[in-house]
Design a protein around this motif. Structure first.
Motif, PDB file in Angstrom:
ATOM      1  N   MET A   1       0.848  -1.181   0.000  1.00  0.00           N
ATOM      2  CA  MET A   1       0.000   0.000   0.000  1.00  0.00           C
ATOM      3  C   MET A   1       0.891   1.240   0.000  1.00  0.00           C
ATOM      4  SD  MET A   1      -3.133   0.675   2.526  1.00  0.00           S
ATOM      5  CE  MET A   1      -4.583   0.516   1.562  1.00  0.00           C
ATOM      6  N   ASP A   2       0.450   2.253  -0.670  1.00  0.00           N
ATOM      7  CA  ASP A   2       1.242   3.464  -0.789  1.00  0.00           C
ATOM      8  C   ASP A   2       1.003   4.355   0.437  1.00  0.00           C
ATOM      9  OD1 ASP A   2       1.554   6.021  -3.362  1.00  0.00           O
ATOM     10  OD2 ASP A   2       2.904   5.349  -1.785  1.00  0.00           O
ATOM     11  N   TRP A   3       1.970   4.372   1.363  1.00  0.00           N
ATOM     12  CA  TRP A   3       1.812   5.129   2.607  1.00  0.00           C
ATOM     13  C   TRP A   3       1.944   6.631   2.399  1.00  0.00           C
ATOM     14  CZ3 TRP A   3      -0.388   3.022   6.567  1.00  0.00           C
ATOM     15  CH2 TRP A   3      -0.349   1.634   6.699  1.00  0.00           C
ATOM     16  N   ILE A   4       2.661   7.030   1.375  1.00  0.00           N
ATOM     17  CA  ILE A   4       2.819   8.459   1.108  1.00  0.00           C
ATOM     18  C   ILE A   4       1.460   9.087   0.802  1.00  0.00           C
ATOM     19  CG2 ILE A   4       3.866  10.144  -0.443  1.00  0.00           C
ATOM     20  CD1 ILE A   4       5.857   8.860   1.428  1.00  0.00           C
ATOM     21  N   LEU A   5       0.666   8.415  -0.016  1.00  0.00           N
ATOM     22  CA  LEU A   5      -0.657   8.929  -0.352  1.00  0.00           C
ATOM     23  C   LEU A   5      -1.534   9.034   0.899  1.00  0.00           C
ATOM     24  CD1 LEU A   5      -2.698   9.779  -2.493  1.00  0.00           C
ATOM     25  CD2 LEU A   5      -3.299   7.369  -2.746  1.00  0.00           C
ATOM     26  N   ILE A   6      -1.486   8.037   1.754  1.00  0.00           N
ATOM     27  CA  ILE A   6      -2.278   8.065   2.985  1.00  0.00           C
ATOM     28  C   ILE A   6      -1.828   9.210   3.880  1.00  0.00           C
ATOM     29  CG2 ILE A   6      -2.801   6.786   5.104  1.00  0.00           C
ATOM     30  CD1 ILE A   6      -2.624   4.227   3.394  1.00  0.00           C
ATOM     31  N   LEU A   7      -0.519   9.409   4.000  1.00  0.00           N
ATOM     32  CA  LEU A   7      -0.018  10.507   4.833  1.00  0.00           C
ATOM     33  C   LEU A   7      -0.414  11.862   4.262  1.00  0.00           C
ATOM     34  CD1 LEU A   7       3.544   9.222   5.802  1.00  0.00           C
ATOM     35  CD2 LEU A   7       1.517   9.394   7.253  1.00  0.00           C
ATOM     36  N   PHE A   8      -0.345  12.029   2.945  1.00  0.00           N
ATOM     37  CA  PHE A   8      -0.735  13.294   2.329  1.00  0.00           C
ATOM     38  C   PHE A   8      -2.218  13.584   2.536  1.00  0.00           C
ATOM     39  CE2 PHE A   8       2.893  13.449  -0.983  1.00  0.00           C
ATOM     40  CZ  PHE A   8       3.743  13.998  -0.030  1.00  0.00           C
ATOM     41  N   VAL A   9      -3.054  12.566   2.417  1.00  0.00           N
ATOM     42  CA  VAL A   9      -4.495  12.761   2.607  1.00  0.00           C
ATOM     43  C   VAL A   9      -4.782  13.117   4.065  1.00  0.00           C
ATOM     44  CG1 VAL A   9      -6.726  11.599   2.591  1.00  0.00           C
ATOM     45  CG2 VAL A   9      -5.179  11.347   0.649  1.00  0.00           C
ATOM     46  N   LEU A  10      -4.133  12.454   4.997  1.00  0.00           N
ATOM     47  CA  LEU A  10      -4.319  12.781   6.409  1.00  0.00           C
ATOM     48  C   LEU A  10      -3.837  14.193   6.712  1.00  0.00           C
ATOM     49  CD1 LEU A  10      -3.325   9.439   8.163  1.00  0.00           C
ATOM     50  CD2 LEU A  10      -5.603  10.452   7.953  1.00  0.00           C
ATOM     51  N   PHE A  11      -2.700  14.566   6.162  1.00  0.00           N
ATOM     52  CA  PHE A  11      -2.174  15.917   6.365  1.00  0.00           C
ATOM     53  C   PHE A  11      -3.130  16.955   5.785  1.00  0.00           C
ATOM     54  CE2 PHE A  11       0.403  19.521   4.841  1.00  0.00           C
ATOM     55  CZ  PHE A  11       0.867  19.966   6.069  1.00  0.00           C
ATOM     56  N   LYS A  12      -3.647  16.701   4.596  1.00  0.00           N
ATOM     57  CA  LYS A  12      -4.590  17.626   3.968  1.00  0.00           C
ATOM     58  C   LYS A  12      -5.850  17.759   4.814  1.00  0.00           C
ATOM     59  CE  LYS A  12      -6.778  18.515  -0.462  1.00  0.00           C
ATOM     60  NZ  LYS A  12      -6.936  18.052  -1.836  1.00  0.00           N
ATOM     61  N   GLY A  13      -6.362  16.661   5.328  1.00  0.00           N
ATOM     62  CA  GLY A  13      -7.526  16.713   6.199  1.00  0.00           C
ATOM     63  C   GLY A  13      -7.259  17.508   7.468  1.00  0.00           C
ATOM     64  N   LEU A  14      -6.076  17.327   8.047  1.00  0.00           N
ATOM     65  CA  LEU A  14      -5.704  18.069   9.244  1.00  0.00           C
ATOM     66  C   LEU A  14      -5.613  19.558   8.962  1.00  0.00           C
ATOM     67  CD1 LEU A  14      -4.733  17.946  12.214  1.00  0.00           C
ATOM     68  CD2 LEU A  14      -2.411  17.777  11.310  1.00  0.00           C
ATOM     69  N   VAL A  15      -5.024  19.919   7.826  1.00  0.00           N
ATOM     70  CA  VAL A  15      -4.908  21.328   7.456  1.00  0.00           C
ATOM     71  C   VAL A  15      -6.292  21.933   7.228  1.00  0.00           C
ATOM     72  CG1 VAL A  15      -4.104  22.893   5.636  1.00  0.00           C
ATOM     73  CG2 VAL A  15      -2.572  21.151   6.554  1.00  0.00           C
ATOM     74  N   PHE A  16      -7.169  21.239   6.515  1.00  0.00           N
ATOM     75  CA  PHE A  16      -8.519  21.745   6.275  1.00  0.00           C
ATOM     76  C   PHE A  16      -9.299  21.884   7.584  1.00  0.00           C
ATOM     77  CE2 PHE A  16      -8.674  20.235   1.630  1.00  0.00           C
ATOM     78  CZ  PHE A  16      -8.293  21.483   1.189  1.00  0.00           C
ATOM     79  N   ALA A  17      -9.210  20.900   8.454  1.00  0.00           N
ATOM     80  CA  ALA A  17      -9.938  20.960   9.724  1.00  0.00           C
ATOM     81  C   ALA A  17      -9.428  22.119  10.575  1.00  0.00           C
ATOM     82  CB  ALA A  17      -9.789  19.641  10.478  1.00  0.00           C
ATOM     83  N   THR A  18      -8.123  22.310  10.621  1.00  0.00           N
ATOM     84  CA  THR A  18      -7.560  23.424  11.376  1.00  0.00           C
ATOM     85  C   THR A  18      -7.994  24.755  10.777  1.00  0.00           C
ATOM     86  OG1 THR A  18      -5.635  22.063  11.915  1.00  0.00           O
ATOM     87  CG2 THR A  18      -5.417  24.429  12.229  1.00  0.00           C
ATOM     88  N   GLY A  19      -7.964  24.849   9.463  1.00  0.00           N
ATOM     89  CA  GLY A  19      -8.388  26.076   8.798  1.00  0.00           C
ATOM     90  C   GLY A  19      -9.850  26.395   9.054  1.00  0.00           C
ATOM     91  N   MET A  20     -10.706  25.377   9.003  1.00  0.00           N
ATOM     92  CA  MET A  20     -12.131  25.605   9.270  1.00  0.00           C
ATOM     93  C   MET A  20     -12.349  26.046  10.714  1.00  0.00           C
ATOM     94  SD  MET A  20     -14.240  22.728   7.115  1.00  0.00           S
ATOM     95  CE  MET A  20     -13.451  21.344   7.885  1.00  0.00           C
ATOM     96  N   TYR A  21     -11.650  25.419  11.656  1.00  0.00           N
ATOM     97  CA  TYR A  21     -11.784  25.804  13.058  1.00  0.00           C
ATOM     98  C   TYR A  21     -11.367  27.256  13.257  1.00  0.00           C
ATOM     99  CZ  TYR A  21     -10.650  26.329  17.962  1.00  0.00           C
ATOM    100  OH  TYR A  21     -10.566  26.799  19.249  1.00  0.00           O
TER     101      TYR A  21
END
Length: 76
Positions: A1-21
């Motif tokens: 499984m490609d872990w880089i893609l999973i890490l990028f998606v998690l990072f993007k979600g964290l950035v979006f959630a922080t930005g929305m907050y």
């Protein structure tokens, strides 16, 4: 499984959630402040001017890059 893609998606979600907050918190805090109407209009005009200026710079850069790459920008 490609872990880089999973890490990028998690990072993007964290950035979006922080930005929305932070956006919701900022808007909530702004409602508490009593803003002067004149200052609010001045700030809005500054934001509009900066937006138009940045839009013109981006447009100029785009057309300059297109000409440099030899793209035909003439209308048919």
């Amino acid at each position: 499984m490609d872990w880089i893609l999973i890490l990028f998606v998690l990072f993007k979600g964290l950035v979006f959630a922080t930005g929305m907050y932070l956006a919701v918190k900022w808007h909530y805090d702004q409602e508490k402040k009593v803003a002067d109407r004149r200052a609010l209009l001045r700030m809005g005009a500054k934001f509009a001017a900066v937006f138009v200026l940045l839009l013109l710079v981006l447009l100029g850069f785009t057309f300059g890059l297109a000409r440099t790459l030899g793209m035909d920008l003439n209308l048919p």
